[in-house]
Motif scaffolding. Structure first.
Motif: not given
Length: 188
Positions: A133-160
């Motif tokens: 599910q995380f991989q799908d989210y990251v792939a979609d975010m990169y498609d929408m914004n090639p500058q997307f960075s997990l370093f700038d979005n640490p909340e992505v890991y909040s659920p796990i």
């Protein structure tokens, strides 16, 4: 704006994962001469012994049909090794306290994983549910914004992180612990 909660629908272990779990029999581990509490843990907790799971895309875990008693150079304690991760060490249980450790025998160090085998199995099941599910989210975010960075979005890991903390709070206490490291942006 897409948020991670739109992707993370469930973090409970999948039916496939639950069906892959097998218990060691007391007869199969009898020759290891283990403390009673560890025999009880090994015989009551289930592991995905006959499966090929990957914590990350290319890091397969191979669980042993029979655990192996081990001592590692310069790493304190005696262990029961239950699995090997292709790129990042072995998984072993301390004979002293039943804690599950990631062992790096070539580097003479270890990293805490979980307080028990049962908590490890549940944590692994939650992670295996989260990661696609995380991989799908990251792939979609990169498609929408090639500058997307997990370093700038640490909340992505909040659920796990929350789920792993519910399973075993000790596993999430230190930045050096295995599951905490899995939730770092440099490991994807």
């Amino acid at each position: 704006m897409i948020c991670i909660e739109d992707y993370i629908k469930d973090l409970s272990p999948s039916k496939e994962y639950k069906e892959s779990l097998v218990k060691y029999s007391s007869q199969s581990i009898k020759e290891l001469d283990l403390p009673d509490n560890l025999v009880q843990q090994l015989c009551s907790a289930s592991l995905p012994i006959k499966s090929d799971y990957c914590v990350f895309g290319e890091n397969p875990i191979t669980f042993y049909e029979l655990p192996q008693k081990k001592c590692y150079a310069l790493i304190p304690d005696t262990y029961i090794e239950i699995a090997k991760m292709e790129w990042v060490g072995n998984i072993a249980i301390s004979l002293t306290n039943g804690f599950v450790w990631q062992i790096f025998p070539d580097y003479y160090r270890r990293s805490f994983m979980n307080s028990s085998i049962a908590q490890y199995t549940e944590s692994l099941g939650a992670w295996l549910r989260f990661y696609p599910q995380f991989q799908d989210y990251v792939a979609d975010m990169y498609d929408m914004n090639p500058q997307f960075s997990l370093f700038d979005n640490p909340e992505v890991y909040s659920p796990i992180k929350q789920k792993l903390k519910e399973i075993d709070a000790k596993a999430m206490e230190s930045d050096d612990n295995y599951w905490v490291r899995c939730c770092e942006p440099d490991i994807i």
